[in-house]
Scaffold this active site. Structure first.
Site, PDB file in Angstrom:
ATOM      1  CB  ALA A 100      74.874  43.449  18.652  1.00  0.00           C
ATOM      2  CG  HIS A 120      34.391  38.693  51.994  1.00  0.00           C
ATOM      3  ND1 HIS A 120      34.420  37.395  51.532  1.00  0.00           N
ATOM      4  CD2 HIS A 120      33.071  39.040  52.098  1.00  0.00           C
ATOM      5  CE1 HIS A 120      33.177  36.970  51.383  1.00  0.00           C
ATOM      6  NE2 HIS A 120      32.336  37.944  51.723  1.00  0.00           N
TER       7      HIS A 120
END
Lengths: 451, 440
Positions: free
Chosen positions: A113, A432
């Protein structure tokens, strides 16, 4: 001449997200890419390195887990297969991006571009007209002005992902995130790796304490800190340390990872205000030209894929939706996927001490954490540090070193963004056993300190 | 006999109230002093009491409707009593019916309430409660979707908008809570609270009321600076006089009626005055000067600044060598410069280098005023409108003669009153005998 609501230059995690979001809003969007969809992240960065690093980690675990009862004989690492896996991963993700932009009805054009003015972008002979322009051209590896950087065995991170054999020795110039990840990868495969860093510590965005521990834990890697590379030749890399002592390290390959530079060539004809790090933008990603926005690496504000994606959302929202969306930088998590992993979010203790605010910190060793101990053993490196604002007790920084860090750190972003305080986090239940509990434990230590 | 209960006047500045809630229904029996409804002003919520005893025959406004003060809101009388709506009340009812028809046919387009569709009290409450009305996608429950206080209060209850740390800072510091946050989903962060640290803000909404802030730029900014500089650095004195305008008016109508080929049709009285000034000034170089602090620079030629009012503001283009131009050329040049200014095409070339300025407020009916000197020039002439002034003739008879007002401001640092008055007097003569001046 084709008329678009939005032209996006660059299809990395900034550009393609911007194009996709705008497309889903019903806007006519053009996405221009000079290489392949996905940008550096998908093709030469985040993704391919994660693929290779995981292979290296598995290889290493296979060889180093005797203590846990694993006796693996004649384990070997086949680079060609690892590379094929990597390639496949990248292709799959690239196809995913292609599908995503296509389903958002975004036009994609491949080619270099060149902005003609703030409304017109040329790709080859074709000129596209857009009401708005989002520049997401990204960055490229910086090439330092050192004699010998053009030698064939001196590579950038792009090149080193395409090698076909594992080098015996590798010198990495630059101990940032990219350098450390490659150091982990190659040292796990048996390469003799040396890292030369100009600053006094590796990974500048990391808490100094953590960087030091990470460095010590990377046992197969030699670190040369505070050293300046003078020249590279076929004998090796020549550098001097802070005291002026010259050293030469022989290297089969040299990796340059001294930072990245914004890709500005497509923008030369625009009068964009640019500073040292890239295109200057405000918190809404606006440049000095009213219809031009710049996101991702090209603005240099935060060289992370996820920052780019968020910037994309902010830019598109500001263009087509509400002007209330702003880019916040204070809670962007980062991760280093070395072995071990490290991750952080928010202020480090050093930054906090330098700033006007008063901070309190607490640090805990991961070996106090059940899952960490069960999986890594008591000798492995693992740390968690939490930084809180002394006045409000709000969490302002969380830093982790140890396995799963990259997967846990998003929680830190949530805590910091929500400005939760020590006493607020105490009410959150963590699973846990998990390494993530280390965050709550560290925060609990802060609460205990207070009373 | 049925009587109207009107919306009471609840203060000198209250023009209307919004009915929040009716406490009675049609058919209920009420006594004088009973609460009929609750109404909201921009300052408070009040209970409207019945001013009559009897049965509520008709309620004229529904909840959420805004009612001008002293307008009937309910009719109270005996049960079954026939009543005639007072003129205003029936007009209101008709209007209401019309509106209902319109409402039905009008498609619902905007869901977001526009800025004006928020009651002042709701706005005030929103500010107190740190609610950003625009950010809430709330549909007001007032008439036509107007956001009223209870909508804001509902929003307060439904959303937690301060982060825990920000709430703590607010509680500890007593700082005001900003209406907009920059955190996730617009949450208000500590940094937002600190940035908003402007303790005295509470009365903003009550007095002086809503306002618009416009930052000065362009012509306005330049004018502001120049005017202040002029007043601050000069000693200005304005003297006034009236000049006989008969000759001007006669000539003006001659020009108007003249044949096209003379190209004089568009010559205005203003042009004639510019002409008179340019000629008279030649005899008073002290007024055709620049005052430069330690010296006076007097010019041989007159470059006449002429104030032009444009959409963008005040421009003063300069007619160069005005003293050498014919009246027609001067007139054409004035029009050319004015249109350049109006088109925004006037540049420094047209806007600088004046030696004397003329400004004309006559078209607005102003008789005389005190123009401000365009420094470093030393004088400016203001032109007023033409008025009829009584003149006593030789035989003591009084006639009314058209006169044009002239106001000359001078910088007393550079010019004294007497020479200025001499100039003004000469100018009056020149204007009075404009036809002769032209022939000179």
């Amino acid at each position: 001449m084709a008329q678009y609501d939005l032209i996006v230059i660059g299809s990395g995690p900034g550009g393609y997200v911007a194009a996709e979001r705008a497309g889903r809003m019903g806007k006519k969007v053009l996405l221009i890419e000079r290489d392949q969809l996905g940008g550096v992240c998908t093709n030469h960065g985040c993704i391919p390195t994660k693929s290779l690093l995981n292979a290296a980690k598995l290889y290493r675990h296979a060889r180093e887990s005797q203590a846990m009862g694993i006796v693996a004989q004649s384990v070997s690492f086949d680079l060609a297969t690892a590379m094929a896996w990597k390639r496949q991963t990248v292709e799959t993700l690239r196809n995913g991006i292609q599908f995503l932009v296509k389903s958002a009805k975004v036009d994609v054009v491949f080619g270099e571009a060149q902005c003609i003015d703030p409304h017109r972008v040329a790709v080859g002979e074709t000129i596209y007209d857009g009401k708005y322009l989002i520049v997401a051209t990204g960055s490229s590896p910086a090439i330092p002005p050192i004699q010998g950087v053009d030698l064939p065995h001196v590579l950038t991170s792009d090149d080193i992902l395409e090698i076909d054999s594992i080098p015996d020795s590798l010198v990495i110039i630059g101990g940032g995130v990219i350098g450390i990840e490659f150091a982990s990868f190659f040292s796990s495969l048996g390469t003799k790796v040396s890292v030369i860093e100009m600053l006094d510590e590796i990974v500048p965005l990391m808490d100094v304490e953590f960087a030091k521990l990470l460095r010590r834990d990377m046992k197969g890697v030699e670190f040369y800190l505070g050293c300046t590379v003078k020249a590279i030749d076929k004998d090796g890399v020549h550098f001097v340390d802070a005291k002026g002592k010259s050293t030469t390290i022989a290297a089969e390959l040299v990796l340059l990872s001294v930072g990245r530079r914004p890709n500005l060539s497509a923008l030369e004809q625009l009068d964009l205000a640019v500073d040292r790090t890239g295109v200057i933008v405000d918190e809404r990603m606006r440049t000095n030209i009213p219809n031009v926005y710049a996101i991702g690496d090209v603005n240099g504000r935060s060289l992370l894929a996820h920052s780019a994606s968020r910037m994309a959302e902010v830019a598109v929202s500001n263009i087509f939706g509400t002007d209330r969306q702003r880019m916040r930088y204070h809670a962007i998590p980062w991760a280093v996927y070395g072995i071990p992993e490290a991750a952080g979010c928010g202020l480090t203790e050093q930054e906090g001490n330098k700033s006007a605010r008063n901070i309190v910190t607490a640090t805990t060793q991961m070996r106090a954490n059940g899952r960490f101990l069960a999986e890594q053993g008591k000798r492995s490196a693992g740390l968690c540090k939490v930084v809180v604002d002394a006045q409000t007790q709000a969490i302002v920084g969380i830093h982790l070193l140890g396995p799963y860090s990259s997967e846990i750190i998003w929680g830190a972003a949530a805590l910091i963004e929500a400005e939760l305080r020590v006493q607020d986090v105490q009410e959150i239940v963590f699973p846990h056993p998990s390494v993530s509990e280390v965050i709550k434990d560290t925060i609990m230590a802060l609460a205990a300190n207070k009373t | 006999m049925a009587s109207n209960v009107v919306m009471p006047k609840l203060g000198n500045t209250v023009d209307s109230c919004i009915i929040l809630d009716w406490k009675v229904r049609e058919g209920d029996t009420v006594s004088q002093g009973d609460v009929l409804c609750e109404a909201e002003t921009d300052k408070s919520t009040v209970e409207v009491e019945s001013t009559a005893s009897g049965v509520v025959l008709q309620i004229l406004y529904g909840p959420g409707e805004e009612v001008p003060v002293m307008q009937p809101i309910a009719i109270i009388g005996e049960k079954g009593e026939q009543f005639v709506l007072s003129e205003t009340a029936s007009a209101k009812q008709e209007e209401q019916e019309k509106e209902t028809v319109q409402k039905q046919s009008k498609p619902v387009v905007d869901r977001m309430p526009s800025k004006s569709a928020v009651s002042p009290r709701a706005r005030k409450t929103a500010q107190e409660k740190a609610i950003d009305i625009a950010s809430l996608d709330i549909q007001g429950s007032g008439a036509k979707g107007r956001v009223i206080e209870r909508d804001v209060l509902a929003a307060v209850q439904s959303g937690v908008r301060l982060t825990p740390a920000a709430r703590q800072v607010v509680a500890e510091s007593g700082l005001n809570v900003p209406t907009q946050g920059t955190g996730i989903g617009g949450r208000i962060l500590v940094s937002d609270v600190l940035a908003q640290n402007k303790p005295i803000q509470k009365t903003d909404e009550e007095f002086p009321g809503p306002y618009v802030e416009t930052y000065l730029k362009g012509v306005r900014k330049v004018t502001a600076k120049r005017m202040h500089e002029s007043i601050a650095t000069t000693a200005q004195l304005t003297i006034h006089a009236y000049a006989r305008a008969t000759a001007l008016q006669t000539l003006r109508s001659r020009f108007k009626q003249s044949d096209e080929r003379w190209a004089l049709k568009n010559v205005t009285i203003n042009d004639m005055l510019l002409f008179a000034v340019s000629r008279t000034l030649l005899r008073f170089p002290a007024l055709n000067s620049h005052f430069l602090g330690d010296r006076l620079v007097s010019f041989d030629h007159v470059h006449l600044g002429c104030a032009v009012d444009t959409e963008k503001g005040l421009y003063v283009p300069v007619i160069r060598y005005a003293d050498t131009r014919t009246l027609r050329s001067l007139s054409e040049e004035t029009k050319r410069l004015a249109s350049l200014c109006n088109e925004g095409k006037a540049g420094p070339e047209q806007l600088s280098g004046g030696t004397f300025t003329v400004t004309n407020l006559g078209p607005f009916g102003v008789e005389s005023f005190t123009p401000i000197v365009n420094i470093p020039e030393v004088a400016i002439l203001g032109i007023g409108t033409i008025t009829m002034r009584p003149i006593m003739g030789d035989n003591d008879e009084v006639s009314f003669v058209p006169h044009i007002g002239l106001s000359l401001t001078i910088d007393h640092q550079a010019v004294d009153g007497a020479p200025a008055a001499r100039f003004l007097s000469s100018l009056c003569e020149a204007i009075a005998s404009f036809d002769l001046l032209l022939a000179q």
